[in-house]
Design an enzyme around this catalytic site. Structure first.
Site, PDB file in Angstrom:
ATOM      1  N   CYS A  88       3.892   6.039   2.598  1.00 25.50           N
ATOM      2  CA  CYS A  88       2.526   6.366   3.028  1.00 25.50           C
ATOM      3  C   CYS A  88       1.776   7.243   2.035  1.00 25.50           C
ATOM      4  O   CYS A  88       0.597   7.545   2.241  1.00 25.50           O
ATOM      5  CB  CYS A  88       2.560   7.021   4.403  1.00 25.50           C
ATOM      6  SG  CYS A  88       3.384   5.977   5.625  1.00 25.50           S
ATOM      7  N   PHE A 146       7.514   8.701   3.831  1.00 26.00           N
ATOM      8  CA  PHE A 146       8.962   8.649   4.065  1.00 26.00           C
ATOM      9  C   PHE A 146       9.690   8.730   2.718  1.00 26.00           C
ATOM     10  O   PHE A 146       9.245   8.171   1.717  1.00 26.00           O
ATOM     11  CB  PHE A 146       9.343   7.341   4.754  1.00 26.00           C
ATOM     12  CG  PHE A 146       9.027   7.297   6.227  1.00 26.00           C
ATOM     13  CD1 PHE A 146       8.544   8.396   6.902  1.00 26.00           C
ATOM     14  CD2 PHE A 146       9.236   6.121   6.952  1.00 26.00           C
ATOM     15  CE1 PHE A 146       8.268   8.347   8.261  1.00 26.00           C
ATOM     16  CE2 PHE A 146       8.960   6.064   8.313  1.00 26.00           C
ATOM     17  CZ  PHE A 146       8.482   7.163   8.965  1.00 26.00           C
ATOM     18  N   HIS A 194      -3.037   4.177  11.189  1.00 30.84           N
ATOM     19  CA  HIS A 194      -2.342   4.592   9.969  1.00 30.84           C
ATOM     20  C   HIS A 194      -2.161   3.371   9.073  1.00 30.84           C
ATOM     21  O   HIS A 194      -1.396   2.473   9.395  1.00 30.84           O
ATOM     22  CB  HIS A 194      -0.992   5.217  10.336  1.00 30.84           C
ATOM     23  CG  HIS A 194      -0.284   5.870   9.193  1.00 30.84           C
ATOM     24  ND1 HIS A 194      -0.769   5.839   7.899  1.00 30.84           N
ATOM     25  CD2 HIS A 194       0.886   6.581   9.144  1.00 30.84           C
ATOM     26  CE1 HIS A 194       0.081   6.495   7.106  1.00 30.84           C
ATOM     27  NE2 HIS A 194       1.069   6.960   7.843  1.00 30.84           N
TER      28      HIS A 194
END
Length: 411
Positions: free
Chosen positions: A163, A398, A339
């Site tokens: 992300c 992540f 998101h």
């Protein structure tokens, strides 16, 4: 010699608009792009909501043969890149195309294509798998396809950091121009991972919101937050060396002045305790920008609507900005867009640029329950009219990847 880097073009396709104007109006009008999943039958899933690009038909933008050979993520990338490129006014008459790069990232790449072709392999056999499977699926292809589509021949790369991918792409593009390798770079990200395997993977790690109430699904910094809502789309900016932009008489939106990136070295999905990794990225960005914490007017937070991210990012902002954290305006636009994973940073950098341009702070929509763990100035529900000079955009991925970029009003 360090060169100054400015932003001269913007392009986007998101759950709240199919171009920059529609998307930014969506922010100003507090539009929530979250609704029921329509891209596949979600019966049997705990997750029923996502944030899709509404009524998307690739044939509105691409020729049939081209569209068929592109994963949805590459389709979005080309559409946003074309808009940004056109907006910049770059032509072969005013720019050397051998010095235009493409730094466009995707967190996952062609996940929908991977799912579809694995099903073909299982049901019909290996000899029926498409010869376009690999070129459609691999995560570098949005960048490669943009370069092919626009004819740009500088450096073309895709930075994959989950992300944080597109914020890293923008930051590395800024550095590459700053130290002289390219004159222009299209930078940002794209993502299209709303498919059964994508939802199942995030759902089973308990990252997604399972609420059925769309205005209470993606609620960053709200005490009742319970997970993120997956979105899709692309956000791409044209970064350009200042003198090159001035020479060709280009419109300048803002200047990129700082970039910081760090690793948590802690856990594959959880942020480091107290957000110390994110704090270090912000500190590096401020050091690079040669500014003090109190000079930052607004932070577009990563703000995913998960319990851990929002509380840890709050702590990170406090560590990085110190006393100035009590006054800085903070919001997350993921209540609008969901998101967008690897594309989030690209879209959110655009929101930062537009905030500077229009002198408004995007609100954190659908915010109701204040959380004592997230005790910043979250700018709830309504656009705030305010002169904005310096903005920071954060992205956390992540694997412990952290990236922060800083932009300012061009002077």
């Amino acid at each position: 010699m360090e060169r100054r880097v400015v932003i001269t073009g913007l392009g986007a396709i998101t759950p709240i608009g199919k171009n920059i104007e529609e998307t930014w109006n969506g922010i100003k009008e507090k539009k929530c792009g979250i609704d029921r999943i329509s891209l596949f039958d979600s019966t049997g899933f705990k997750t029923s909501l996502d944030a899709e690009v509404e009524d998307f038909n690739p044939l509105d933008y691409l020729e049939a043969k081209q569209a068929k050979r592109l994963d949805r993520s590459s389709q979005f990338a080309i559409i946003a890149a074309r808009e940004a490129f056109e907006d910049s006014g770059i032509t072969k008459q005013n720019t050397d195309f051998e010095k235009i790069g493409v730094f466009v990232s995707s967190g996952i790449g062609g996940l929908k294509t991977i799912q579809e072709q694995c099903e073909v392999n299982y049901i019909k056999g290996n000899n029926r798998v498409s010869p376009m499977f690999i070129p459609m699926a691999i995560a570098n292809m949005p960048a490669g396809n943009i370069a092919i589509d626009l004819g740009t021949k500088g450096e073309s790369i895709s930075i994959v950091t989950a992300c944080a991918s597109s914020t890293h792409a923008i930051g590395e593009a800024y550095k590459t121009i700053k130290y002289g390798s390219e004159d222009v770079i299209l930078a940002g990200g794209t993502e299209a991972s709303i498919c059964p395997i994508g939802i199942a993977g995030f759902e089973n790690m308990k990252a997604l919101s399972s609420t059925t109430e769309k205005k209470r699904a993606s609620i960053p910094f709200d005490k009742e937050r319970s997970g993120f809502v997956m979105g899709e789309g692309a956000g791409i900016l044209v970064l350009e060396e200042l003198e090159h932009a001035i020479k060709r008489g280009s419109h300048i939106y803002a200047e990129v002045i700082g970039y910081g990136a760090t690793s948590d070295a802690y856990h594959i999905t959880s942020p480091a305790p107290e957000g110390e990794g994110g704090a270090r990225a912000m500190k590096r960005a401020m050091k690079d920008a040669k500014i003090k914490p109190e000079e930052i007017d607004y932070i577009n937070a990563h703000g995913t609507s998960t319990h851990l991210n929002d509380s840890c990012e709050t702590m990170a902002i406090k560590i990085a900005l110190g006393e100035a954290s009590k006054k800085v305006m903070v919001s997350s636009t993921k209540g609008n867009t969901g998101h967008l994973l690897g594309a989030a940073g690209g879209v959110e950098a655009i929101f930062c640029v537009k905030a500077i341009q229009d002198k408004i702070v995007p609100p954190t929509i659908n915010y109701q329950e204040k959380d004592e763990e997230c005790d910043l100035d979250i700018v709830p529900n309504e656009v705030r009219n305010k002169e904005i000079n310096v903005v920071m955009s954060n992205s956390l991925g992540f694997g412990g990847h952290n990236a922060s970029i800083i932009m300012k009003k061009y002077e």
